[in-house]
Design an enzyme around this catalytic site. Sequence first.
Site, mmCIF file in Angstrom:
data_model
loop_
_atom_site.group_PDB
_atom_site.id
_atom_site.type_symbol
_atom_site.label_atom_id
_atom_site.label_comp_id
_atom_site.label_asym_id
_atom_site.label_seq_id
_atom_site.Cartn_x
_atom_site.Cartn_y
_atom_site.Cartn_z
ATOM 1 N N ARG A 224 0.845 -1.191 0.000
ATOM 2 C CA ARG A 224 0.000 0.000 0.000
ATOM 3 C C ARG A 224 0.878 1.239 0.000
ATOM 4 O O ARG A 224 1.948 1.241 0.623
ATOM 5 C CB ARG A 224 -0.880 0.053 1.260
ATOM 6 N N GLU A 253 -3.975 7.463 -5.279
ATOM 7 C CA GLU A 253 -4.142 6.698 -6.518
ATOM 8 C C GLU A 253 -5.387 7.171 -7.258
ATOM 9 O O GLU A 253 -6.428 7.315 -6.612
ATOM 10 C CB GLU A 253 -4.241 5.208 -6.194
ATOM 11 N N HIS A 272 -1.117 -0.108 -9.702
ATOM 12 C CA HIS A 272 -1.749 -1.015 -8.705
ATOM 13 C C HIS A 272 -2.344 -2.264 -9.374
ATOM 14 O O HIS A 272 -3.554 -2.496 -9.341
ATOM 15 C CB HIS A 272 -2.828 -0.262 -7.910
HETATM 16 C C1 GLV Z 1 -5.125 -5.108 -3.614
HETATM 17 O O1 GLV Z 1 -4.343 -4.229 -3.429
HETATM 18 C C2 GLV Z 1 -5.733 -5.832 -2.555
HETATM 19 O O2 GLV Z 1 -5.571 -5.438 -1.386
HETATM 20 O O3 GLV Z 1 -6.402 -6.829 -2.850
#
Ligand code: GLV
Length: 312
Positions: A224, A253, A272
Amino acid sequence: MLARLDELYEVKMWDEEDTPVPREVLEKEIVDIDGLYCLLTENVDAELLSRAKKLKVISNMAVGFNNIDVEAATNKGVMVTNTPGVLTETTADLTFALLMATARRIVESSEYLKEGKWKTWSPMQLTGQDIYGATVGIIGLGRIGEAFAKRAKGFDMNILYHNRSRKSEVEQELGITYVEKETLLQKSDYVVVLTPYSLETKDLIDQHELALMKETAVLINTSRGGIVNETALYHALKEGQIWAAGLDVFEEEPISLNHRLLSLPNVTVLPHIGSASKKTRIKMAIMAADHLSQALQGERPTHLINEITGVK
Ligand code: GLV
Ligand code: GLV
């Protein structure tokens, strides 16, 4: 996935793929719904939850759930679920791919060729860091951390890890070594962040930590944004305190195209996509739909994050 839910419930869905649900829509719809199926783009905070009159469950289609105020949900008796397990190997794959891409300057090299800069082969042109035999330090040895370690082992890497709790069995099985965070930062050629976001892990990698790392080190974050302080990272990369970074996640993001980090040649960035394989995203979607159904039918959802009175 939608078909399954549609048979049993009235489904209201935001179906524009390219924009997240606007806050006003969420604020209006949350009032009367029984279940919320959401993505990590939805900020389910205490203010939003305070509007809900009937909500029983929030099903997050992600393993991370820092987009949800779990404490506020628990206080309101709302179940919260996530999708662990199904994305572990896919995310470990991407993490290793990003490590390799950053170390060997894959994206930069591809752009170099396409931009017409490739005039000749030369000995030190686009040279990077070795992966085979190097030392990697994993911060956060959860499911994804372990799956990543298996890949690193295949490359004969020396593997260090730091985690809240020691995992002796995994240490033995994979031949990996527990060290304090400072030692990990000092000794690793690659530092890979795979810990969930929380108040304790916010800015876990900041100025002080970056200063401990090797000048040749590569930092990878696929967990994250916010765990690595972006201002500190920018300066460390700019001033050559560390060699490069590979990032799949950001404090905000989508990251703004004007962000200083994007101006650096030694940063490899992705939007991501850690869990983004076709099979895995479908598994996550089905799992999140199942959790919603389970909760609405009075069962305990398979992956319940919080303990709610009356849910056994
Ligand atoms: C993606 O980042 C998730 O947490 O599944
Ligand atoms: C946590 O994100 C894990 O699956 O390791």
